[in-house]
Design an enzyme around this catalytic site. Sequence first.
Site, PDB file in Angstrom:
ATOM      1  N   LYS A   1       1.022  -1.263  -0.060  1.00 44.12           N
ATOM      2  CA  LYS A   1       0.128  -0.046   0.014  1.00 44.12           C
ATOM      3  C   LYS A   1       1.023   1.230  -0.138  1.00 44.12           C
ATOM      4  O   LYS A   1       2.144   1.206   0.402  1.00 44.12           O
ATOM      5  CB  LYS A   1      -1.032  -0.264   1.180  1.00 44.12           C
ATOM      6  CG  LYS A   1      -1.939  -1.247   1.152  1.00 44.12           C
ATOM      7  CD  LYS A   1      -2.783  -1.409  -0.023  1.00 44.12           C
ATOM      8  CE  LYS A   1      -3.625  -2.612  -0.079  1.00 44.12           C
ATOM      9  NZ  LYS A   1      -3.745  -3.656   0.479  1.00 44.12           N
TER      10      LYS A   1
HETATM   11  C1  PLP Z   1      -4.833  -4.614   0.721  1.00 50.73           C
HETATM   12  C2  PLP Z   1      -6.552  -4.706   0.727  1.00 50.73           C
HETATM   13  C3  PLP Z   1      -7.440  -5.060   1.872  1.00 50.73           C
HETATM   14  C4  PLP Z   1      -6.775  -5.528   3.010  1.00 50.73           C
HETATM   15  O1  PLP Z   1      -5.625  -5.044   3.642  1.00 50.73           O
HETATM   16  P1  PLP Z   1      -4.873  -5.707   4.805  1.00 50.73           P
HETATM   17  O2  PLP Z   1      -4.312  -4.734   5.609  1.00 50.73           O
HETATM   18  O3  PLP Z   1      -3.958  -6.750   3.944  1.00 50.73           O
HETATM   19  O4  PLP Z   1      -5.669  -6.476   5.663  1.00 50.73           O
HETATM   20  C5  PLP Z   1      -8.711  -4.957   1.602  1.00 50.73           C
HETATM   21  N1  PLP Z   1      -9.374  -4.360   0.571  1.00 50.73           N
HETATM   22  C6  PLP Z   1      -8.508  -4.116  -0.096  1.00 50.73           C
HETATM   23  C7  PLP Z   1      -9.395  -3.348  -1.670  1.00 50.73           C
HETATM   24  C8  PLP Z   1      -7.324  -3.956  -0.525  1.00 50.73           C
HETATM   25  O5  PLP Z   1      -6.402  -3.867  -1.570  1.00 50.73           O
END
Ligand code: PLP
Length: 389
Positions: free
Chosen positions: A186
Site C-alpha cells: 500500500k
Molecule cells: C489490501 C486490501 C485489503 C486488506 O488489507 P490488509 O491490511 O492486507 O488486511 C482490503 N481491501 C482491499 C481493496 C485491499 O486492496
Amino acid sequence: MEKRTAGFLPFTRPAIEPEDIEAVAEVLRSGWITTGQKTLELEDGIRALTGCEHAVAVCSATAGMHLLLHALNIGPGDEVITPSMTWVSTVNLITLCGARPVFVDVDRDTLMVDAASIAAKISDRTRLIVPVHYAGAPLDLHAIRQVSAAHRVPMVEDSAHALGTEYGNEPVGRKGTGIFSLQAIKNVTSAEGGVVYTDDAALAERLRRLRFHGLAADAFTRESQGRAPDAEVIEPGFKYNLPDMNAALALGQLHRLRANNARRANLADHYLRRFASIDGIEPIAIPGYPLRHAWHLLVVRVTDNAAGVDRQQLMQKLKARNIGTGIHFKAAHLHRYYRESSGGSAENLPNTEWNSERIVSLPLFPHMTIKDVDRVVDAIAEILSGSNG
Ligand SMILES: *Cc1c(COP(=O)(O)O)cnc(C)c1O
C-alpha cells in the site's frame, strides 16, 4: 539481449528511507516495542492527513473490517452488498460472520460500484454496504451516501487504496466510516497494519476496546503512559492492536505521502500518454468528477492485439524480461470456494468478469524512474505487436 539482463523491476516496492529504518531501530532500543506512543502518533498523523475524527490503528485492514462487522452485529440472515472486484478479505469475513455477500457489478472502466447498481441490490435483509475505492481513485461518494441514507443501510468504505485520495476536495476518511490498509504494497506501509476511521465517537470507543480483548482501557493510554493493570473485560474482544515497531515504520511515509503520491501521478501520466498509441492495452478510466488520485495501482486491460497475446501470456512474457506484474483482483466470486458454494449472490456481473480476466497491474512506485516506465511500455509494445513471438 540487454533487456533480458536488466535488473528485476517489481510491480511495487515500499518507499522506505534510511530514517524509517532508524525510527524502527529506535523503537527496538526503547524497551517498548508493542502498541504505545508511536501507534498514537500514527493515529494522530492519519487524523491530520485526512481530517477524520477518530482513527483506530489495528494489525491489518482485514482485522479492522472484522471489528466493524462485529460491532455492527452482522450475522446469519444478513446480506452485505460489496463488489466482487475486491480483495477477498472482506468477502471471507462476511461469510465467516454467517452473513451473505451480495455482489454488485462495477463500472466497466473505473472498476468501481455506483449508486444505481447498489440500490438495485438492496433487499429487506441488507444490513451493510461495503463499496471499494479502487486503485487510488475515489468512489462517487455523494451519490452512494444518498442511497445508504435513503435505505437506512450503513456503509463502511473499503479505503485500502485511498490514503491521500480526495473526492472533490474532501479527503477520503474525513466523513463516514472505513478502513485504510498499511499492508506491504500500500502507499503507506507498516509491513502489516491498518487504520479504521470513523466520525462516530461511540463506534470508535467500541473499536478501541474490541481491538484489545474488550478491555475497558487500551494497552497503552495517553494519560497513564502505560497499561491500566486492573482493566476489566467489558465485552469479549479480539487481539488486533498494532505494535509500535510497525507504526514507527509508517510514520515517515505518512509525512512524505503527498510527495510520494505526486511522484506516482507523474509516472502514471507518462504511462497513460504512451499507452494512447498502443493497440491492445486499455488503461482503466479516471472518474469524471473532481478528485485527487492516489495512484495506488496502474491497472490496464489486455485487449485484442496483433500478437493474439492474452493477459496471462503478457504477464509471463514480462516476467521473462524481468518485469513484475500483479492482478488486482481476480473477482471474488470466481475463487474456488465461492464458485462451488452457494454462499454468495453473484448473478449478472459482466463487467467484473470481463475485467477479471484482462486486468494487470504494472510497476508503479515512488522510487521508479521515467526510464523504468519506458522499459515496461517498450516491452509491452513489442510483445503485443507480435514482432518478438
Ligand atoms: C489490501 C486490501 C485489503 C486488506 O488489507 P490488509 O491490511 O492486507 O488486511 C482490503 N481491501 C482491499 C481493496 C485491499 O486492496
